[in-house]
Design a protein around this motif. Structure first.
Motif, PDB file in Angstrom:
ATOM      1  N   UNK A  30       0.721  -1.231  -0.034  1.00 31.17           N
ATOM      2  CA  UNK A  30       0.119  -0.087   0.011  1.00 31.17           C
ATOM      3  C   UNK A  30       0.966   1.335  -0.064  1.00 31.17           C
ATOM      4  N   UNK A  31       1.849   1.098   0.604  1.00 26.09           N
ATOM      5  CA  UNK A  31       2.981   2.408   0.725  1.00 26.09           C
ATOM      6  C   UNK A  31       4.080   2.166  -0.368  1.00 26.09           C
ATOM      7  N   UNK A  32       3.731   2.856  -1.494  1.00 30.53           N
ATOM      8  CA  UNK A  32       4.663   2.802  -2.779  1.00 30.53           C
ATOM      9  C   UNK A  32       5.647   3.860  -2.449  1.00 30.53           C
ATOM     10  N   UNK A  33       6.722   3.658  -1.656  1.00 30.62           N
ATOM     11  CA  UNK A  33       7.592   4.332  -1.439  1.00 30.62           C
ATOM     12  C   UNK A  33       9.157   4.066  -1.478  1.00 30.62           C
ATOM     13  N   UNK A  34      10.224   4.912  -1.703  1.00 34.08           N
ATOM     14  CA  UNK A  34      11.612   4.457  -1.981  1.00 34.08           C
ATOM     15  C   UNK A  34      12.241   5.573  -0.855  1.00 34.08           C
ATOM     16  N   UNK A  35      13.257   5.045  -0.216  1.00 34.09           N
ATOM     17  CA  UNK A  35      13.913   6.114   0.824  1.00 34.09           C
ATOM     18  C   UNK A  35      14.670   6.938  -0.059  1.00 34.09           C
TER      19      UNK A  35
END
Length: 314
Positions: A91-96
């Protein structure tokens, strides 16, 4: 690596990727499609690498360059696909923040190197067809190794310059990238810093990579066409040019999408199109290259067949 500091003294420590979020109902379908593409990419390119390394008949300059291209395609796809596949299931489509710039660095290195390698491969075909008697003398092993290392060095220098400039930007207005991966255009579009210099540097150094490479490819193939037209035997001319057909197809796909992504005018209407073009360039083309180069290549077919037979007998 320092994090990007915003105007209200907070830090942007991650980016949100919205590349495929517009169709949540198709997330699983996208995941299965791109997982299949990634696995086929790994299988096809690694087969070519093992075939070239384990078959004496393929230890020629043309196949050294093809092996290098396959290694580049595996690395390029692996730089993008794993995080993209992971985001399709979360659900959290992130990249640092750090992960974004690491991905960006290798994406730029590998993409730049591949553009130059295509020019090297075109030059190799030019020498083989237009100057066959001196081919072995001109394309010695040390020369091939030098050309490959030169392509990587140019890619590394280009990426260091581009990424270093991009690291100077601040991201205070938004941390949402309308893309499926970290790339220069979407990062520049959300920066709250003036990006005029960055855009100029990106255009100049991208041009320094692509323009000379395209010129080498065009000159090489114009010379090849002229040489082929002089061949009296129709079969001989057709056979000579057929060895270049795969390379022309791969070059057209690669440069067509690359030039569209980095040189097309900025506008909201092109954001989605650029994402599609980047998906094609970074995920689909690495799968297509081994198919393009091996589809009509009897030497590759025979090498893979021999390799499998030897493994089964063992």
């Amino acid at each position: 690596m320092a994090l990007s500091k915003s105007s209200n003294d907070t830090f942007v420590n991650e980016f949100i990727l919205t590349g495929f979020s517009r169709r949540p109902d198709l997330q699983i379908v996208f995941f299965l499609v791109f997982l299949s593409i990634y696995l086929i990419t790994l299988l096809g390119n690694l087969l070519i690498v093992f075939a070239v390394c384990h078959n004496e008949r393929l230890k020629t300059p043309m196949y050294y360059f093809l092996c290098s291209l396959s290694i580049l395609d595996v690395c390029l796809s692996s730089d993008i696909a794993p995080n993209m596949l992971s985001n399709l299931l979360s659900e959290q489509k992130t990249i640092s923040y750090a992960g974004c710039f690491v991905q960006l660095y290798f994406f730029c290195v590998l993409g730049s190197t591949e553009c130059i390698l295509f020019a090297v491969m075109a030059y190799d075909r030019y020498v083989a067809i237009c100057n066959p008697l001196n081919y072995i003398l001109v394309m010695q092993k040390k020369t091939c190794l030098g050309l490959i290392c030169g392509a990587y060095m140019a890619g590394v220098v280009h990426s260091l310059i581009e990424v270093s400039c991009t690291l100077q930007l601040s991201f205070c207005a938004s941390n949402v990238l309308h893309h499926f991966a970290c790339d220069f255009p979407p990062l520049l579009s959300i920066s709250c810093t003036d990006t005029t210099i960055n855009e100029f540097v990106l255009f100049i150094f991208s041009s320094l990579i692509t323009v000379p490479s395209i010129l080498v490819i065009i000159v090489s193939y114009v010379s090849i066409i002229v040489c082929v037209l002089k061949i009296k035997s129709a079969n001989g001319g057709l056979k000579a040019f057929s060895t270049c057909a795969s390379h022309i197809t791969a070059v057209t796909l690669c440069y067509g999408t690359t030039l569209y992504v980095y040189l097309s005018p900025k506008s909201e209407s092109t954001v989605e199109n650029r994402s599609v073009a980047t998906v094609f360039y970074s995920v689909v083309i690495p799968m297509l290259n081994p198919i393009i180069y091996s589809l009509r290549n009897k030497d590759i077919h025979m090498a893979v067949k021999i390799m499998f037979q030897s493994k089964m007998n063992f």
